[in-house]
Scaffold this motif. Sequence first.
Motif, mmCIF file in Angstrom:
data_model
loop_
_atom_site.group_PDB
_atom_site.id
_atom_site.type_symbol
_atom_site.label_atom_id
_atom_site.label_comp_id
_atom_site.label_asym_id
_atom_site.label_seq_id
_atom_site.Cartn_x
_atom_site.Cartn_y
_atom_site.Cartn_z
ATOM 1 N N VAL A 1 33.221 36.228 49.712
ATOM 2 C CA VAL A 1 34.425 36.827 50.290
ATOM 3 C C VAL A 1 34.490 36.450 51.766
ATOM 4 C CG1 VAL A 1 34.455 38.784 48.687
ATOM 5 C CG2 VAL A 1 33.200 38.978 50.840
ATOM 6 N N ASP A 2 35.713 36.484 52.292
ATOM 7 C CA ASP A 2 35.864 36.213 53.718
ATOM 8 C C ASP A 2 35.687 37.513 54.501
ATOM 9 O OD1 ASP A 2 38.241 37.651 53.530
ATOM 10 O OD2 ASP A 2 39.503 35.859 53.438
ATOM 11 N N ARG A 3 35.943 37.474 55.783
ATOM 12 C CA ARG A 3 35.701 38.637 56.629
ATOM 13 C C ARG A 3 36.637 39.805 56.310
ATOM 14 N NH1 ARG A 3 32.177 37.371 60.802
ATOM 15 N NH2 ARG A 3 32.646 39.409 61.740
ATOM 16 N N ASP A 4 37.739 39.491 55.633
ATOM 17 C CA ASP A 4 38.690 40.539 55.258
ATOM 18 C C ASP A 4 38.482 40.991 53.816
ATOM 19 O OD1 ASP A 4 39.964 40.500 57.758
ATOM 20 O OD2 ASP A 4 41.144 38.741 57.159
ATOM 21 N N PHE A 5 37.362 40.582 53.214
ATOM 22 C CA PHE A 5 36.987 40.945 51.841
ATOM 23 C C PHE A 5 37.908 40.329 50.802
ATOM 24 C CE2 PHE A 5 36.134 44.698 54.627
ATOM 25 C CZ PHE A 5 34.776 44.460 54.807
ATOM 26 N N ASN A 6 38.545 39.189 51.181
ATOM 27 C CA ASN A 6 39.344 38.449 50.216
ATOM 28 C C ASN A 6 38.431 37.482 49.461
ATOM 29 O OD1 ASN A 6 41.805 39.652 51.045
ATOM 30 N ND2 ASN A 6 41.864 38.231 52.807
ATOM 31 N N LEU A 7 38.666 37.369 48.173
ATOM 32 C CA LEU A 7 37.802 36.551 47.313
ATOM 33 C C LEU A 7 37.976 35.075 47.641
ATOM 34 C CD1 LEU A 7 35.810 36.655 44.912
ATOM 35 C CD2 LEU A 7 37.789 36.368 43.397
ATOM 36 N N ILE A 8 36.866 34.406 47.936
ATOM 37 C CA ILE A 8 36.896 32.954 48.161
ATOM 38 C C ILE A 8 36.686 32.243 46.831
ATOM 39 C CG2 ILE A 8 35.775 31.018 49.324
ATOM 40 C CD1 ILE A 8 34.966 32.963 51.560
ATOM 41 N N THR A 9 35.608 32.550 46.178
ATOM 42 C CA THR A 9 35.333 31.974 44.854
ATOM 43 C C THR A 9 34.393 32.923 44.118
ATOM 44 O OG1 THR A 9 34.592 30.006 43.656
ATOM 45 C CG2 THR A 9 33.298 30.653 45.571
ATOM 46 N N ALA A 10 34.344 32.772 42.790
ATOM 47 C CA ALA A 10 33.489 33.647 41.987
ATOM 48 C C ALA A 10 33.263 33.012 40.629
ATOM 49 C CB ALA A 10 34.124 35.023 41.825
ATOM 50 N N ASN A 11 32.179 33.405 39.999
ATOM 51 C CA ASN A 11 31.934 32.920 38.640
ATOM 52 C C ASN A 11 32.527 33.903 37.635
ATOM 53 O OD1 ASN A 11 30.095 35.018 38.762
ATOM 54 N ND2 ASN A 11 28.449 33.882 37.788
ATOM 55 N N LYS A 12 32.480 33.518 36.365
ATOM 56 C CA LYS A 12 33.144 34.296 35.322
ATOM 57 C C LYS A 12 32.598 35.719 35.196
ATOM 58 C CE LYS A 12 34.517 33.966 30.463
ATOM 59 N NZ LYS A 12 34.047 35.311 30.100
ATOM 60 N N PRO A 13 31.271 35.931 35.204
ATOM 61 C CA PRO A 13 30.786 37.318 35.070
ATOM 62 C C PRO A 13 31.326 38.258 36.147
ATOM 63 C CG PRO A 13 28.991 35.793 34.655
ATOM 64 C CD PRO A 13 30.147 34.977 35.142
ATOM 65 N N PHE A 14 31.451 37.755 37.398
ATOM 66 C CA PHE A 14 31.982 38.619 38.458
ATOM 67 C C PHE A 14 33.463 38.897 38.238
ATOM 68 C CE2 PHE A 14 33.911 39.354 42.644
ATOM 69 C CZ PHE A 14 33.143 40.435 43.070
ATOM 70 N N LEU A 15 34.216 37.852 37.830
ATOM 71 C CA LEU A 15 35.642 38.046 37.571
ATOM 72 C C LEU A 15 35.842 38.998 36.396
ATOM 73 C CD1 LEU A 15 36.938 34.384 38.036
ATOM 74 C CD2 LEU A 15 37.135 36.305 39.637
ATOM 75 N N ASP A 16 34.981 38.913 35.397
ATOM 76 C CA ASP A 16 35.065 39.845 34.261
ATOM 77 C C ASP A 16 34.814 41.276 34.730
ATOM 78 O OD1 ASP A 16 35.568 37.749 32.584
ATOM 79 O OD2 ASP A 16 33.502 37.585 31.831
ATOM 80 N N MET A 17 33.857 41.432 35.646
ATOM 81 C CA MET A 17 33.554 42.763 36.155
ATOM 82 C C MET A 17 34.766 43.338 36.898
ATOM 83 S SD MET A 17 32.686 44.591 39.116
ATOM 84 C CE MET A 17 32.081 43.348 40.261
ATOM 85 N N LEU A 18 35.413 42.510 37.754
ATOM 86 C CA LEU A 18 36.602 42.973 38.475
ATOM 87 C C LEU A 18 37.729 43.309 37.504
ATOM 88 C CD1 LEU A 18 36.808 40.601 41.587
ATOM 89 C CD2 LEU A 18 35.940 42.955 41.479
ATOM 90 N N ARG A 19 37.850 42.509 36.443
ATOM 91 C CA ARG A 19 38.895 42.779 35.458
ATOM 92 C C ARG A 19 38.638 44.105 34.733
ATOM 93 N NH1 ARG A 19 38.580 38.414 32.928
ATOM 94 N NH2 ARG A 19 37.308 39.122 31.176
ATOM 95 N N ASN A 20 37.363 44.421 34.513
ATOM 96 C CA ASN A 20 37.033 45.693 33.872
ATOM 97 C C ASN A 20 37.448 46.877 34.748
ATOM 98 O OD1 ASN A 20 35.938 44.435 31.638
ATOM 99 N ND2 ASN A 20 33.855 44.432 32.467
ATOM 100 N N PHE A 21 37.357 46.674 36.071
ATOM 101 C CA PHE A 21 37.768 47.737 36.988
ATOM 102 C C PHE A 21 39.290 47.866 37.048
ATOM 103 C CE2 PHE A 21 33.502 47.485 39.025
ATOM 104 C CZ PHE A 21 33.214 48.838 39.029
ATOM 105 N N SER A 22 39.963 46.705 37.215
ATOM 106 C CA SER A 22 41.400 46.731 37.511
ATOM 107 C C SER A 22 42.278 46.597 36.281
ATOM 108 C CB SER A 22 41.739 45.591 38.484
ATOM 109 O OG SER A 22 41.488 44.330 37.857
ATOM 110 N N GLY A 23 41.712 46.044 35.211
ATOM 111 C CA GLY A 23 42.520 45.819 34.022
ATOM 112 C C GLY A 23 43.382 44.579 34.119
ATOM 113 N N LYS A 24 43.155 43.739 35.137
ATOM 114 C CA LYS A 24 43.950 42.524 35.292
ATOM 115 C C LYS A 24 43.081 41.430 35.916
ATOM 116 C CE LYS A 24 45.712 43.955 39.810
ATOM 117 N NZ LYS A 24 46.921 44.235 40.620
ATOM 118 N N GLU A 25 43.581 40.212 35.838
ATOM 119 C CA GLU A 25 42.857 39.089 36.415
ATOM 120 C C GLU A 25 42.923 39.158 37.942
ATOM 121 O OE1 GLU A 25 41.086 36.986 34.779
ATOM 122 O OE2 GLU A 25 41.705 37.545 32.742
ATOM 123 N N VAL A 26 41.829 38.784 38.591
ATOM 124 C CA VAL A 26 41.777 38.758 40.055
ATOM 125 C C VAL A 26 41.576 37.306 40.486
ATOM 126 C CG1 VAL A 26 40.568 39.561 42.103
ATOM 127 C CG2 VAL A 26 40.821 41.086 40.122
#
Length: 622
Positions: free
Chosen positions: A158-183
């Motif tokens: 993430v950058d200094r503003d906590f914006n996602l720079i890059t991520a692998n599939k397990p992390f994106l799946d985890m975020l999707r489990n929280f939000s219910g949508k793709e990040v």
Amino acid sequence: MDDPGIIEELKRAEYRFRTIVEHCSEAIAVLSPEGEVLYITPSIRNVLGYAEEEAMKLNVFSLVHPDELEEASKVWEDVLATSGVLMSGHTARMKHKDGTWRWVEASVKNMIHDPAINGIINNFKDVTEKVHARKQKAFDQNNLEALINSTTDMMWSVDRDFNLITANKPFLDMLRNFSGKEVDSGANIFSSGIPQELVNHYKKYYERTMSGEIFTVIEHLDYPSPMWLQISYHPIWVGNDIIGTACHSRIITELKEAEQIRIRNEERLKESQAIAKLGHWELNFETGISIWSDETCRIYGLPVEDNRQSFEVWVTFIHPDDLEYVMSEIEKSQKTLSDVELDHRILLRDGTVKHISSKSKYEFDEKGNPIGIYGVAYDVTVRKQAEEQLKQKAKELELSNAELEQFAYAASHDLQEPLRMVTSFLTQLENKYGDGLDDRGKRYIHFAVDGAKRMRQIILDILEYSRVGKTVGEPVALDINELVEEVKMLLTTQISGKKAHIQYPKLPIINSYKTPLFQVFQNLIGNALKYSAEGIEPQIKIDFKELKNHWQFSVTDNGIGIHEEYFDKIFNIFQRLHTQEVYSGTGIGLATTKKIIERLKGQIWVESIEGEGSTFYFTVGK
């Protein structure tokens, strides 16, 4: 045009152009519609290795790689159909003079319509390294994506503003489990449905990283499900500036649970060793250091912190009187690399003496070379003290038994002599004055004589009971058939008087002592005769069964039987169930029988139904 100055200037210009062309990394060719070379710059040598005159003899399509020939032909058709338009960016492999294939990028323009050129201009250059670099970059990118997506670990930045720079599939799946949508990249990771308490929690970690700190945390989370996580935080530097945070997270729930189980097991092991006074140790031959367990330290009277000792230090604990024995046994084991078992004493620093029983085993590497030795040390001090006390008690008991036996013999002799005198004088009194006595006087004399006789029998039975266990000699091959026949002969009067029937199959030959077993069968058969039911002929059956470690015998009768509450009582000394007037006896017979059986490493018990009969079972060790 005849001006020498102008001619000279033209020559210099031509020289400059030719020099530039010859040393240029690109080549320029004028080609016929069929691909024949009409003109080519000397720089062709820099691209494909051919000399100018060699290149003039080539057809461009003869140099194109077979895999790209079809595509090149289509491009060529488009060029022929289009005049005056530059077509650039086409790449294909072409054969170098040295036989290798080179990637070439060409810009082509159809100038056939121009009489001054009357051909197709092909400006091309060697881009092999560029193509390879591009392919390597694509490979590296794909390989990296495959690597980070082939694991269940989560990776993200993430950058200094906590914006996602890059991520692998397990992390994106985890975020999707929280939000219910793709990040997607660029989105703020904390706006994806993560609870606020977790947002505040993790922002502290990111802020630490933004200050340049590298660290790893292990923590337990209950959301979205209970788990243990190990998360590593690394700052992303660009020059002297930190632009973001790179993170790696692994779910270590199973590992943590296994660690907790291991810790509990280690604690239980320590507690068990403390209870059992059993310690363990291991000695590394390379370092010469021995690691002692907590209980080993306690056994030797050392703090548990002093758990690293040398062999030389251990030797100083050995009791001086046992040192020669211990070192001799160790020297033997070193020659054969065999297990070592030792029983010896140790002398603690405070002067306490302990008894130790130990066993050790050598450890070998894959080549069979000894690399260490490990073992256990068992504090058997209490057991040794108990054994010594037991030995002392045994000696005292042996002495007491001897004294008791001497007393029994002396007492029986001293008691029998007065009884004989009483019986003798009473008999003489009856014979001499019997005619002058009334019936009551005669009855009194009879009671006195009978009591003296019974007293004498009790003394003899007690003496016999005291002799049980005094068997000497070795066991012999004993034919139980012959033994029973001898008992029957001894009891002939009782057997014939009651018209008793004694049955038994062919009985075994066992290895035991004759006299004690003779007494057992005599007592049991005798009791079966004595306690027979009135008016019924006694039926006595003897049987046997071979067990793994014992012979089991039984004596069954059809007598008066025994109530269940007396099954144990009848084997106690002086315990009688009937009065002397009903059944004679002293109450010692079955007690003597039980004592004999126990001396022969067996057991005796009874099964009976009152009024129907009894079966006495007993076992004898093989």
